[in-house]
Enzyme design. Structure first.
Site, mmCIF file in Angstrom:
data_model
loop_
_atom_site.group_PDB
_atom_site.id
_atom_site.type_symbol
_atom_site.label_atom_id
_atom_site.label_comp_id
_atom_site.label_asym_id
_atom_site.label_seq_id
_atom_site.Cartn_x
_atom_site.Cartn_y
_atom_site.Cartn_z
ATOM 1 C CG ASP A 544 -4.041 -8.454 -5.478
ATOM 2 O OD1 ASP A 544 -3.285 -8.236 -5.714
ATOM 3 O OD2 ASP A 544 -5.315 -7.350 -4.364
ATOM 4 C CD GLU A 669 -1.675 9.096 3.196
ATOM 5 O OE1 GLU A 669 -1.750 8.794 3.507
ATOM 6 O OE2 GLU A 669 -0.506 8.822 1.909
ATOM 7 C CE LYS A 712 3.668 8.223 3.875
ATOM 8 N NZ LYS A 712 2.426 8.886 3.206
ATOM 9 N NE ARG A 749 1.534 -2.620 2.316
ATOM 10 C CZ ARG A 749 1.269 -3.006 1.227
ATOM 11 N NH1 ARG A 749 1.302 -4.106 0.357
ATOM 12 N NH2 ARG A 749 0.623 -1.253 0.652
ATOM 13 N NE ARG A 959 9.735 -4.364 -7.338
ATOM 14 C CZ ARG A 959 9.236 -3.447 -6.177
ATOM 15 N NH1 ARG A 959 8.240 -2.728 -6.141
ATOM 16 N NH2 ARG A 959 10.292 -2.903 -5.611
ATOM 17 C CG ASN A 988 -4.688 -3.583 -8.616
ATOM 18 O OD1 ASN A 988 -5.733 -4.247 -7.728
ATOM 19 N ND2 ASN A 988 -3.923 -3.388 -8.009
#
EC number: 7.6.2.1
Lengths: 1278, 349
Positions: A544, A669, A712, A749, A959, A988
């Site tokens: 990952d 965030e 956003k 990012r 992706r 994930n």
């Protein structure tokens, strides 16, 4: 979770709606305080909605990507719907259930507070009619009822009425029992569990056979000994472990909590708490059971909990008590009501229930429940009602181990065990046939032979046959009894030995200080004990990216505001200190409140200066809105603390400065909010109703009177819903887009920020629709989606942010080493292609001279073409050729071969080679995106992809959805024999981790799912290098040798018995005493194998890390393969012949008796196998010495003891033997002669065909001599 | 940025989270040489020097031992006389089994020539061939309890099928039943040579395995007589022939000690032996031999050990020479990285 079920099951969403509270109001930026708005939202009870994507972008807090991630995950059925947008998947690390659930939590909670807004008295609009409201609520609860009634039988909890609650249902108490046994059931249960293992059944069968009168080869007690021994050892081990569990259970059960008893909160032991009771928890206490919150010290019903023990996340999470109950608790009244909830399950992110109180029903969700094991933080007290207790709590239900995998070597070992069975069978057959023939020949004389009497001659039973059942039966019995004699040919004890060895290896892996991560205080963890040696043979690593290769600690790096790029020129690392100081200085005079961040954020001085300007002009306003969005549009909770730590120098400045710490679910965030704070936009208060921010000392409170949508999100989703008219916008858009590309190519990012002004009319219209949508019973999610689309359009682009996800320490080096070791590293990430490539470059996965093949088709046809083009261009052959080649490779197994694709390329037959050689001069890198994978993995293109991918040096998949990750792992796993390893840190990655042969979890920022599903867990990616190259190598070498040695050890003994049986008229006599035969594999020779299996090291870790290519030994299966097996078997045959015939010839025509001979054989075989081991030991520790020589001494001791018991026929043997020089000379001769071929073979091999390991070992040991110090590193990296 | 993982320590909220921090002990692995697998260790490698000296050492040790063993073995004087066929009267050659089972006198005279001077003690053995004393049925057919203790007289279950014939047999079992019963009496120049039959069995057996108070009982009373009778007035611990016999042989060809002649025999002396040929080996074509042998430190006459030691020693010497040549002719520098596989075939990577 550990069982491999997806967290959110894809079961019918309506019957078990995941409580996704939506209400984005908390994240709402500048919204009007319109009461109608709030009340309308109020109607929308959060819990019962299946609205993963409801209004995500609405009030903007939400990154679109996230939503799609959710969608994708929650409802695979919808994947086609989502796939169009799913490119953005994984743009954020948080896309899977844990994250969206977190979000829900906070939002759902904030919903509850709507009453506050009402209490403010700001009302208006249509929908605050109480009647109407309660009706609606009722309506909803009905619906919940429906949902719940889908479940067989909801659990009924009567609040504060444990008696009624427990009357009907047998709920468990809060006593937990992790222990398996009690004193009474220990023996039967333990035995029952133990006999589930095949090995024990084999023992049992052999022992049972031996109990039959015609087959009694060993004494009856003796034959039971091995079985009893293992049973006892295992039972003692189990018992000890269980005793420790008992103790910790007891500690846990005897803790105390405040429970409402007869109107007062009184202390009660945890184990006595019942479902239905009301419990009060004070700050920092651990929560004793799963409880529904009724009220908290906060009037609005907020509680903060830390779920460290549950999912490893250290940030605080908010939980809410329902307003209905909070007020009652607060007023001091007792709450009574009925809670209907689902049956206990292990999903810690879901809770579906409703509560009935005073005729009203309202739903309860995940946000209303606090789970056992969590800690209450930052909240004075909470009161809750117990819904699940003890074993039924989610924490307990989740404490299962991950499913066990079987190591590759072990499956090979089983293949060889089959061969051993063949040998065993053959030997038994030979003995049986020999017996049959012998009986046939002596048929007439069976009664006159002095040593064989088949009938009784005297006494009562004269004439009857004695243990004689006819020649065929005797033959058959002889077959069976030879099985008993030769039983250890099947090395059953090997399985037990291997378990112990792996346990020891794990001990050292866990204790390795080089794999200790001090930043998270986490050791290496071995969660699976079966696959240690697989670590030495890994060929593919699937990694990952976020949180695994990178730290998942976000840092705000760059911003593009109104088409202007900031932050590019600042050298962050150098100047951060200075700029920070300037920030504080400049900020100081502005207002009283100075916000001190807990972490330092580098700022761009240009932008900083720009923000100081008057609020005028498009660009300035855009900047304002930009930071406003960053500050408000999130779920971050600010936590203020009086600063105690400010330094003396600054103390006057910071007299009443407050430190602010941001707790949030999303690191992105947090980074954004912290950055905004550094630029003067400090978020310092967030409640469910409003947000207060401090803009350069000026407090702004939202909602205020303007209505704005601030959004956003990921570029792909936002850019498509922008307003597309103004030419000027076009310019900004252009600029922003180029900035975005620039950012992502740097590995940042990106997020796009946009806004839109809303008129009151628009707002009201939308609110109505929203309400309709959110209360609709059918297709709610789609409707909500549509509603969201209504308001999320015509957005105005403000800017974009670039957040750096820092690469973890040592990642490039680790990847480089792994690559040198011949391991292919594939990165599977949810990031964009550009980001993925840039990360690939920065971690040295990709190099500039690699030929990149990019597959990003949008249809099956396109993918097919891209694949075949690439294959044609780079001359990749199809699988049929590959198979042929593989076979060829196998034939040449003993030669040193490089990584298969290289071999393949350099060794192709004439026809192919010309083309290949030209094309393979450049290394290939394959970059493929999730979209294409959808087409490829589902269609017949898989093999094409496989061909292409395996020819490439590097594969980057961007992706990709979680299931696709598993799909890719499966692609390799199903098509090759190569070992795969998957490493990841988030939920994930769970599917991938479970799919791969070895799953490694990173204990990172993203919770513990990955760790729970993994076989090994560690703190940082770079430990993987050490894990594979050092521990993997060692474990593989050790276990490989251990297996071969155990085969040899048992076979040499059995063969020795076999030769002897041939000279006893096939009568399965053993010259060895029964006890010695039994002790042989249990006591005489077992300890050294275990010690060597745990402690032997061929090379030091330094050497192994220095020359990663040594790892290739595992790929070539150097320590365990068929060739070695057969060599070992031939050696075994020779040694057994020496062992048997030297004493036979020495004592030919002598007075030697059977027991002396047996004693000689016993001692010889033990010394022989120990010397054999000693010859192969590569590192002699004190412990090794003790084990090897100690075994020989113990054997002698045992023999002496056995020969000192007059009851045994072998009484006194050893004393006689020890006096005779012949005895000692025979032993010496046996040892030397038996080991001679092996030694010669070893010397020849090392002289003429030295293995890499051998050379490295010589270099390592002789390094002290100067002339051996080579410039090896240079050469090895060629 | 806000990853406040127990790093900062300020007041209030953060402080409360950290109260537990110091209490939680760090999981940092304790450092010790053992846990880090760094204990001092000896790491042997096969350098040419080691290899050659190992072979040399073996040859240096083995060759002298071989020579000594061979000499010892050659020193042993051994007279072997196979008599089972010779002792059958010509008339009975065709039906040996009937002859041996008949009750006629089976004495048979044999003359042995002493080839070399034999120093006392001269051990007298009988050697049986093709007699599977190691057959499982046979080996197991005994009761060690019964041999030792009077009270275990009836403890005969292990002895089947020779356990009782109405009454318990002492000593029971096939082994005792088939006790060898040929006897030899030696004379030299018509002068009796005494054969000392005391002390031919193991002392440990006499003292601890065979009871002093256990007397043969009901022995050889069945229809089929397997071998020797025992004097039922002598306790088992003094029945040395039985004790010797009951140490069952390891191999189908074996010798058992019959007695010792405690005078020297001169070269070329003729020894007359009167053999009472009672034991039935004819039913399984077993050979019977009478052996007179002296012993040395190594035991009886057996060249095997000496030859084997010489061979192994010689081979080792040869190997050490061969490896010396190899290392001189084609030296491989130890730890030379150019032999590493990836350096050898540069095309590989």
């Amino acid at each position: 979770m550990t069982s491999g079920e997806p967290l959110l099951s894809s079961s019918d969403p309506l019957s078990a709606p995941p409580p996704n509270p939506l209400s984005r109001i908390s994240s709402l930026g500048c919204l009007c305080p319109n009461a109608s708005f709030s009340s309308s939202i109020f109607e929308d009870t959060p819990n019962d909605l299946f609205d993963v994507n409801e209004g995500e972008n609405l009030f903007s807090a939400v990154d679109k990507a996230l939503r799609e991630g959710n969608l994708e995950y929650c409802s695979p059925l919808k994947s086609s719907f989502c796939s169009a947008e799913s490119q953005i998947l994984q743009q954020f690390p948080l896309k899977c259930p844990p994250q969206d659930r977190k979000r829900m939590v906070s939002w759902g909670g904030s919903m509850e507070l709507q009453q506050n807004s009402l209490a403010f008295g700001i009302s208006g609009g249509s929908s605050h009619d109480p009647e109407n409201k309660s009706q609606r609520i009722r309506h909803k609860s009905m619906q919940i009822d429906d949902n719940l009634s889908h479940e067989e039988n909801p659990r009924l909890i009567y609040v504060n009425d444990p008696r009624t609650t427990n009357d009907k249902y047998e709920f468990t108490g809060n006593e937990i029992r992790t222990s398996k046994y009690t004193l009474i059931n220990f023996l039967p249960k333990n035995l029952f569990i133990q006999f589930h293992r095949v090995a024990y059944l084999y023992f049992l069968a052999i022992a049972a056979l031996n109990q039959l009168p015609p087959l009694a080869v060993f004494g009856r007690t003796v034959s039971l000994f091995p079985l009893l021994f293992v049973l006892c050892v295992t039972a003692i081990k189990d018992g000890y472990e269980d005793w420790r569990r008992h103790r910790s259970d007891q500690n846990e059960n005897n803790r105390e909590a405040l429970v409402l008893q007869s109107g007062k909160f009184q202390f009660k032991k945890w184990k006595k708490i019942w479902a239905g009771e009301v419990v009060k928890i004070c700050a920092d206490d651990t929560i004793p059971c799963d409880m529904v919150l009724l009220g908290t010290s906060d009037p609005s019903g907020i509680a903060y909990i830390q779920t460290m023990n549950l999912d490893g996340e250290s940030n605080l999470k908010t939980r809410y008590a329902r307003q209905e109950t909070t007020s009652m608790v607060f007023e001091g009244g007792t709450v009574s009501g009925l809670i209907r909830c689902e049956q206990p399950n292990r999903n810690i992110y879901e809770f579906t229930a409703n509560m009935e109180m005073k005729g009203k029903r309202f739903p309860l969700s995940q946000s209303n429940i606090i789970l056992r094991g969590c800690q209450l933080k930052n909240t004075e007290w909470v009161v809750g009602v117990v819904v699940y207790a003890g074993q039924e709590t989610k924490a307990m239900l989740n404490s299962a181990m991950s499913p066990s995998k079987r190591s590759r070597l072990e499956s090979y070992m089983n293949r060889e065990t089959l061969w051993l069975s063949v040998f065993l069978f053959t030997m038994c057959l030979v003995v049986a046939l020999g017996m049959g023939l012998w009986l046939q020949c002596h048929k007439d004389r069976l009664d006159s032979l002095p040593y064989y009497r088949k009938t009784y001659f005297g006494g009562r039973s004269a004439g009857k046959s004695y243990k004689f059942y006819g020649i065929p039966m005797e033959t058959f019995f002889s077959f069976l009894s030879s099985i008993i004699v030769f039983q250890i040919m099947i090395p059953i004890s090997l399985y037990i030995t291997m378990e112990l060895v792996r346990l020891g290896q794990s001990y050292f892996m866990i204790g390795d200080k080089h794999m200790y991560d001090s930043s998270t205080d986490s050791r290496f963890q071995c969660r699976s004990l079966n696959i240690n040696e697989d670590l030495g043979q890994i060929r593919y690593v699937f990694s990952d990216k976020t949180g695994t290769l990178t730290e998942n600690k976000m840092e705000f790096r760059k911003a593009s505001v109104h088409g202007k790029n900031y932050g590019s020129s600042v050298l962050m690392s150098d100047t951060s200190q200075d700029t920070n100081i300037t920030v504080s200085r400049t900020a100081a005079p502005v207002g009283k409140n100075r916000w001190k961040l807990k972490s330092e954020v580098p700022v761009d001085s240009e932008l900083m200066a720009f923000l100081r300007k008057e609020l005028a002009g498009d660009e300035r306003i855009a900047a304002h809105e930009f930071f406003l969005t960053l500050t408000t549009c999130n779920t971050v909770i600010p936590i203020l603390t009086r600063s105690l730590s400010s330094s003396c120098m600054d103390s006057e400045f910071y007299e009443d400065a407050e430190a602010v710490d941001y707790q949030g679910e999303s690191p992105d965030e947090q980074a954004l909010v912290a950055a905004a704070s550094a630029y003067g936009y400090t978020l310092f208060e967030r409640t469910s109703g409003h947000v207060v921010i401090d803009v350069n000392g000026e407090k702004l409170r939202f909602p205020n009177d303007s209505v704005k949508v601030l959004v956003k999100g990921a570029d792909t989703s936002i850019l498509s819903i922008l307003k597309r008219d103004a030419a000027e916008d076009g310019h900004i858009r252009h600029a922003t887009q180029s900035h975005l590309n620039e950012y992502s190519s740097e590995g940042l990012r990106t997020l796009v920020i946009a806004s839109r002004d809303l008129t009151d009319a628009e707002l009201e219209e939308w609110q109505c629709m929203y309400e309709d949508a959110s209360t609709s019973l059918t297709d709610r999610s789609i409707k909500l989606c549509q509603t969201a689309a209504l308001i999320e359009c015509n957005l105005q682009l403000i800017g974009a942010t670039g957040i750096e996800d820092k690469l973890q320490e040592g990642v490039p080096e680790a990847i480089e080493s792994l690559r040198q070791a011949g391991i292919k590293v594939w990165v599977l990430t949810g990031d964009k292609q550009e980001t993925a490539i840039s990360i690939g470059l920065s971690c040295k996965l990709l190099t500039s001279n690699m030929q990149q093949i990019i597959i990003n088709g949008t249809s099956e046809e396109e993918c097919r073409n891209l694949l075949s083009d690439a294959k044609a261009k780079y001359g990749v052959r199809t699988s049929s050729c590959r198979n042929w080649n593989l076979k060829w490779k196998r034939n040449a197994e003993s030669h040193y071969l490089e990584i298969p694709n290289d071999t393949k390329l350099s060794n192709v037959p004439m026809g192919f080679s010309e083309k290949e050689e030209g094309t393979m001069s450049t290394e290939l890198a394959l970059i493929i995106d999730g979209n294409s994978l959808v087409y490829i993995l589902e269609k017949d293109l898989e093999s094409e992809l496989f061909d292409l991918a395996t020819s490439c040096k590097v594969v980057l998949c961007c992706r990709v959805a979680p299931l696709q990750k598993a799909g890719i792992v499966d692609l390799i796993k199903s098509r090759t024999d190569d070992m795969t390893l998957a490493i990841g840190d988030g939920a994930n990655d769970v599917s991938m981790i479970q799919m791969a042969d070895v799953g490694v979890g990173i204990c990172g920022q993203e919770g513990r799912q990955a760790v729970m599903a993994s076989d090994f867990a560690m703190g940082q990616f770079r430990f993987l290098k050490r894990l594979l190259l050092v521990h993997g190598h060692w474990n593989y070498q050790r276990v490989g040798y251990l297996v071969l040695y155990n085969f040899y050890r048992n076979a040499v003994f059995v063969l020795m018995l076999f030769w002897y049986i041939l000279s006893t008229a096939f009568s399965t006599t053993s010259a060895l005493t029964d006890w010695s035969s039994v002790f042989y594999s249990v006591i005489y020779t077992s300890v050294p194998t275990i010690v060597v299996g745990i402690l032997d090291k061929d090379l030091s870790h330094k050497t192994l890390l220095e020359y990663p290519k040594l790892y290739g030994a595992g790929h070539r299966q150097e320590s365990y393969n068929m060739y070695l097996f057969w060599i070992t078997m031939i050696d075994t045959l020779w040694q057994s012949l020496v062992l048997f015939y030297i004493p036979v010839f020495t004592y030919r025509e002598s007075t030697i008796d059977i027991w002396s001979m047996g004693s000689l054989w016993t001692i010889s075989v033990v010394i022989l196998v120990n010397m054999h081991l000693a010859m192969d030991i590569q590192r002699w520790l004190l412990l090794t010495h003790a084990a090897v020589w100690g075994s020989i001494i113990i054997t002698y001791a045992c023999v002496v003891v056995l020969d000192s018991i007059p009851r045994f026929p072998n009484y006194g043997t050893i004393y006689h033997l020890a006096k005779s020089p012949t005895y000692w000379l025979s032993i010496l001769l046996i040892i030397c002669l038996a080991l001679l071929p092996r030694f010669i073979f070893k010397v020849l091999h090392q002289t003429f065909w030295p293995s890499d390991i051998q050379i490295a070992r010589e270099a390592e040991i002789l390094r002290k001599r100067p002339n051996h110090v080579q410039s090896k590193p240079d050469q090895s990296s060629s | 940025m806000m990853n406040s993982n127990a790093t900062s320590s300020s007041s209030g909220v953060a402080g409360s989270t950290e109260i537990s921090t110091p209490r939680r002990n760090s999981k940092r692995p304790k450092y010790s040489k053992f846990t880090q697998q760094e204990l001092p260790a000896c790491k042997p490698i096969l350098t040419p020097g080691w290899v050659i000296s190992a072979f040399m050492l073996v040859s240096i040790v083995f060759i002298p031992i071989g020579v000594a063993s061979l000499f010892a073995s050659r020193d042993v004087v051994e007279i072997v006389d196979r008599y089972e066929t010779a002792c059958i009267p010509p008339a009975s050659k065709s039906h040996k089994v009937e002859y041996i089972q008949s009750s006629e006198d089976k004495t048979c005279n044999r003359t042995l020539r002493v080839l070399k001077r034999m120093k006392q003690p001269i051990y007298v053995y009988y050697q049986l061939d093709n007699f599977y004393q190691n057959h499982r049925r046979y080996v197991k057919s005994r009761s060690d309890e019964q041999l030792k203790y009077v009270r275990s007289e009836n403890d005969t279950s292990a002895c089947k099928p020779e356990d009782n014939n109405g009454l318990s047999i002492v000593p029971c079992g096939l082994i005792a039943w088939s006790l060898f019963n040929d006897t030899y009496s030696f004379s030299r120049n018509n002068q009796q040579l005494t054969v000392n039959k005391k002390g031919i069995s193991w002392k440990s057996d006499r003292e601890h395995k065979f009871g002093e108070k256990v007397y043969p009982k009901n022995f050889q009373n069945g229809k089929l007589i397997g071998g020797a009778h025992l004097n039922s007035s002598i306790p088992l611990s003094e029945q040395e022939d039985l004790i010797v016999w009951m140490r069952t042989a390891a191999l189908p060809t074996f010798r058992k000690l019959y007695g010792k002649i405690e005078v020297d025999l001169q070269e070329n002396e003729l020894i007359q032996v009167a053999v009472e040929n009672n034991y039935n080996t004819y039913s399984f074509n077993g050979k019977k031999k009478l052996v007179l042998s002296t012993t040395t430190w190594l035991g009886g006459k057996n060249d095997f050990l000496g030859i084997a030691y010489l061979t192994v020693g010689g081979l080792s010497f040869f190997l050490s020479m061969a490896f010396t040549v190899v290392y001189l002719a084609k030296p491989r520098r130890l730890g030379d990285s150019s032999y590493l596989s990836w350096n050898r075939n540069p095309g590989g990577h």
